[in-house]
Design a protein around this motif. Structure first.
Motif, PDB file in Angstrom:
ATOM      1  N   PHE A 199       0.821  -1.215   0.000  1.00  0.00           N
ATOM      2  CA  PHE A 199       0.000   0.000   0.000  1.00  0.00           C
ATOM      3  C   PHE A 199       0.852   1.261   0.000  1.00  0.00           C
ATOM      4  O   PHE A 199       1.930   1.301   0.592  1.00  0.00           O
ATOM      5  CB  PHE A 199      -0.941   0.019   1.204  1.00  0.00           C
ATOM      6  CG  PHE A 199      -2.132  -0.869   1.023  1.00  0.00           C
ATOM      7  CD1 PHE A 199      -3.283  -0.388   0.405  1.00  0.00           C
ATOM      8  CD2 PHE A 199      -2.098  -2.187   1.440  1.00  0.00           C
ATOM      9  CE1 PHE A 199      -4.377  -1.211   0.226  1.00  0.00           C
ATOM     10  CE2 PHE A 199      -3.193  -3.023   1.259  1.00  0.00           C
ATOM     11  CZ  PHE A 199      -4.328  -2.540   0.646  1.00  0.00           C
ATOM     12  N   PHE A 200       0.332   2.284  -0.687  1.00  0.00           N
ATOM     13  CA  PHE A 200       0.924   3.610  -0.664  1.00  0.00           C
ATOM     14  C   PHE A 200       0.453   4.337   0.591  1.00  0.00           C
ATOM     15  O   PHE A 200      -0.660   4.117   1.067  1.00  0.00           O
ATOM     16  CB  PHE A 200       0.470   4.435  -1.879  1.00  0.00           C
ATOM     17  CG  PHE A 200       1.203   4.122  -3.143  1.00  0.00           C
ATOM     18  CD1 PHE A 200       2.417   4.725  -3.429  1.00  0.00           C
ATOM     19  CD2 PHE A 200       0.670   3.235  -4.069  1.00  0.00           C
ATOM     20  CE1 PHE A 200       3.081   4.451  -4.605  1.00  0.00           C
ATOM     21  CE2 PHE A 200       1.328   2.954  -5.252  1.00  0.00           C
ATOM     22  CZ  PHE A 200       2.548   3.572  -5.518  1.00  0.00           C
ATOM     23  N   TYR A 201       1.300   5.238   1.080  1.00  0.00           N
ATOM     24  CA  TYR A 201       0.977   6.113   2.194  1.00  0.00           C
ATOM     25  C   TYR A 201       1.185   7.543   1.714  1.00  0.00           C
ATOM     26  O   TYR A 201       2.110   7.808   0.936  1.00  0.00           O
ATOM     27  CB  TYR A 201       1.871   5.818   3.402  1.00  0.00           C
ATOM     28  CG  TYR A 201       1.623   4.437   3.973  1.00  0.00           C
ATOM     29  CD1 TYR A 201       0.824   4.258   5.091  1.00  0.00           C
ATOM     30  CD2 TYR A 201       2.183   3.303   3.374  1.00  0.00           C
ATOM     31  CE1 TYR A 201       0.574   2.993   5.604  1.00  0.00           C
ATOM     32  CE2 TYR A 201       1.935   2.029   3.872  1.00  0.00           C
ATOM     33  CZ  TYR A 201       1.131   1.880   4.986  1.00  0.00           C
ATOM     34  OH  TYR A 201       0.887   0.627   5.485  1.00  0.00           O
ATOM     35  N   SER A 202       0.342   8.467   2.154  1.00  0.00           N
ATOM     36  CA  SER A 202       0.459   9.849   1.697  1.00  0.00           C
ATOM     37  C   SER A 202       1.659  10.567   2.323  1.00  0.00           C
ATOM     38  O   SER A 202       2.165  11.528   1.770  1.00  0.00           O
ATOM     39  CB  SER A 202      -0.824  10.633   1.963  1.00  0.00           C
ATOM     40  OG  SER A 202      -1.150  10.607   3.330  1.00  0.00           O
ATOM     41  N   GLU A 203       2.112  10.096   3.460  1.00  0.00           N
ATOM     42  CA  GLU A 203       3.302  10.592   4.151  1.00  0.00           C
ATOM     43  C   GLU A 203       4.026   9.376   4.731  1.00  0.00           C
ATOM     44  O   GLU A 203       3.426   8.311   4.878  1.00  0.00           O
ATOM     45  CB  GLU A 203       2.914  11.561   5.278  1.00  0.00           C
ATOM     46  CG  GLU A 203       2.242  12.836   4.803  1.00  0.00           C
ATOM     47  CD  GLU A 203       3.173  13.746   4.013  1.00  0.00           C
ATOM     48  OE1 GLU A 203       4.392  13.740   4.261  1.00  0.00           O
ATOM     49  OE2 GLU A 203       2.667  14.471   3.137  1.00  0.00           O
ATOM     50  N   PRO A 204       5.307   9.519   5.087  1.00  0.00           N
ATOM     51  CA  PRO A 204       6.035   8.365   5.613  1.00  0.00           C
ATOM     52  C   PRO A 204       5.668   8.016   7.057  1.00  0.00           C
ATOM     53  O   PRO A 204       6.454   8.150   7.985  1.00  0.00           O
ATOM     54  CB  PRO A 204       7.506   8.791   5.472  1.00  0.00           C
ATOM     55  CG  PRO A 204       7.480  10.273   5.533  1.00  0.00           C
ATOM     56  CD  PRO A 204       6.179  10.678   4.901  1.00  0.00           C
ATOM     57  N   THR A 205       4.419   7.587   7.227  1.00  0.00           N
ATOM     58  CA  THR A 205       3.921   7.136   8.526  1.00  0.00           C
ATOM     59  C   THR A 205       2.789   6.140   8.289  1.00  0.00           C
ATOM     60  O   THR A 205       1.984   6.320   7.374  1.00  0.00           O
ATOM     61  CB  THR A 205       3.435   8.319   9.401  1.00  0.00           C
ATOM     62  OG1 THR A 205       2.877   7.800  10.601  1.00  0.00           O
ATOM     63  CG2 THR A 205       2.416   9.174   8.691  1.00  0.00           C
ATOM     64  N   LYS A 206       2.730   5.098   9.098  1.00  0.00           N
ATOM     65  CA  LYS A 206       1.722   4.054   8.899  1.00  0.00           C
ATOM     66  C   LYS A 206       0.289   4.517   9.162  1.00  0.00           C
ATOM     67  O   LYS A 206      -0.652   3.828   8.807  1.00  0.00           O
ATOM     68  CB  LYS A 206       2.052   2.835   9.758  1.00  0.00           C
ATOM     69  CG  LYS A 206       3.288   2.117   9.242  1.00  0.00           C
ATOM     70  CD  LYS A 206       3.352   0.696   9.703  1.00  0.00           C
ATOM     71  CE  LYS A 206       4.525   0.014   9.027  1.00  0.00           C
ATOM     72  NZ  LYS A 206       4.553  -1.405   9.260  1.00  0.00           N
ATOM     73  N   GLU A 207       0.127   5.688   9.750  1.00  0.00           N
ATOM     74  CA  GLU A 207      -1.217   6.201  10.020  1.00  0.00           C
ATOM     75  C   GLU A 207      -1.897   6.778   8.777  1.00  0.00           C
ATOM     76  O   GLU A 207      -3.095   7.030   8.794  1.00  0.00           O
ATOM     77  CB  GLU A 207      -1.173   7.283  11.110  1.00  0.00           C
ATOM     78  CG  GLU A 207      -0.936   6.751  12.510  1.00  0.00           C
ATOM     79  CD  GLU A 207       0.523   6.379  12.760  1.00  0.00           C
ATOM     80  OE1 GLU A 207       1.424   7.063  12.245  1.00  0.00           O
ATOM     81  OE2 GLU A 207       0.761   5.395  13.474  1.00  0.00           O
ATOM     82  N   LEU A 208      -1.152   7.012   7.694  1.00  0.00           N
ATOM     83  CA  LEU A 208      -1.711   7.697   6.519  1.00  0.00           C
ATOM     84  C   LEU A 208      -1.735   6.795   5.279  1.00  0.00           C
ATOM     85  O   LEU A 208      -1.322   7.199   4.192  1.00  0.00           O
ATOM     86  CB  LEU A 208      -0.925   8.989   6.257  1.00  0.00           C
ATOM     87  CG  LEU A 208      -1.017  10.016   7.388  1.00  0.00           C
ATOM     88  CD1 LEU A 208      -0.101  11.192   7.131  1.00  0.00           C
ATOM     89  CD2 LEU A 208      -2.449  10.481   7.581  1.00  0.00           C
ATOM     90  N   LYS A 209      -2.272   5.603   5.455  1.00  0.00           N
ATOM     91  CA  LYS A 209      -2.389   4.636   4.356  1.00  0.00           C
ATOM     92  C   LYS A 209      -3.464   5.083   3.371  1.00  0.00           C
ATOM     93  O   LYS A 209      -4.519   5.576   3.769  1.00  0.00           O
ATOM     94  CB  LYS A 209      -2.737   3.264   4.932  1.00  0.00           C
ATOM     95  CG  LYS A 209      -2.774   2.147   3.923  1.00  0.00           C
ATOM     96  CD  LYS A 209      -2.741   0.821   4.666  1.00  0.00           C
ATOM     97  CE  LYS A 209      -3.947  -0.009   4.441  1.00  0.00           C
ATOM     98  NZ  LYS A 209      -3.857  -1.308   5.097  1.00  0.00           N
ATOM     99  N   THR A 210      -3.179   4.915   2.084  1.00  0.00           N
ATOM    100  CA  THR A 210      -4.159   5.255   1.050  1.00  0.00           C
ATOM    101  C   THR A 210      -4.780   3.971   0.510  1.00  0.00           C
ATOM    102  O   THR A 210      -4.419   2.871   0.923  1.00  0.00           O
ATOM    103  CB  THR A 210      -3.499   6.029  -0.112  1.00  0.00           C
ATOM    104  OG1 THR A 210      -2.641   5.141  -0.837  1.00  0.00           O
ATOM    105  CG2 THR A 210      -2.709   7.233   0.386  1.00  0.00           C
TER     106      THR A 210
END
Length: 84
Positions: free
Chosen positions: A20-31
């Protein structure tokens, strides 16, 4: 990003069934966007000592975002020639 002593762009090859892609380098912001195992994407940046890779993937449409490094391996120059 480029390989050392080369003009070739570095790439990441996904090893997870769904990376999965994330919008920022943190696991809380999964797209909702993801790559599938074996996909190659250009590495355009990294963060946190390489723990996160910002990549761009182009097939029918271009998608960019962050992948956790555990979901992909940095491809060798020969692997990356398909996208260079």
């Amino acid at each position: 990003m480029k390989f050392s002593d080369s003009d070739k762009l570095a790439c990441a090859q996904t090893v997870a069934a769904k990376a999965f892609f994330y919008s920022e380098p943190t696991k809380e912001l999964k797209t909702m966007a993801y790559l599938v195992k074996g996909d190659l994407a250009r590495i355009i940046d990294s963060a946190y000592g390489g723990e996160w890779l910002k990549v761009e993937f182009s097939k029918t449409k271009s998608v960019a975002g962050w992948l956790h490094a555990s979901q992909a391996v940095v491809g060798a120059p020969d692997t990356c020639k398909a996208i260079n």
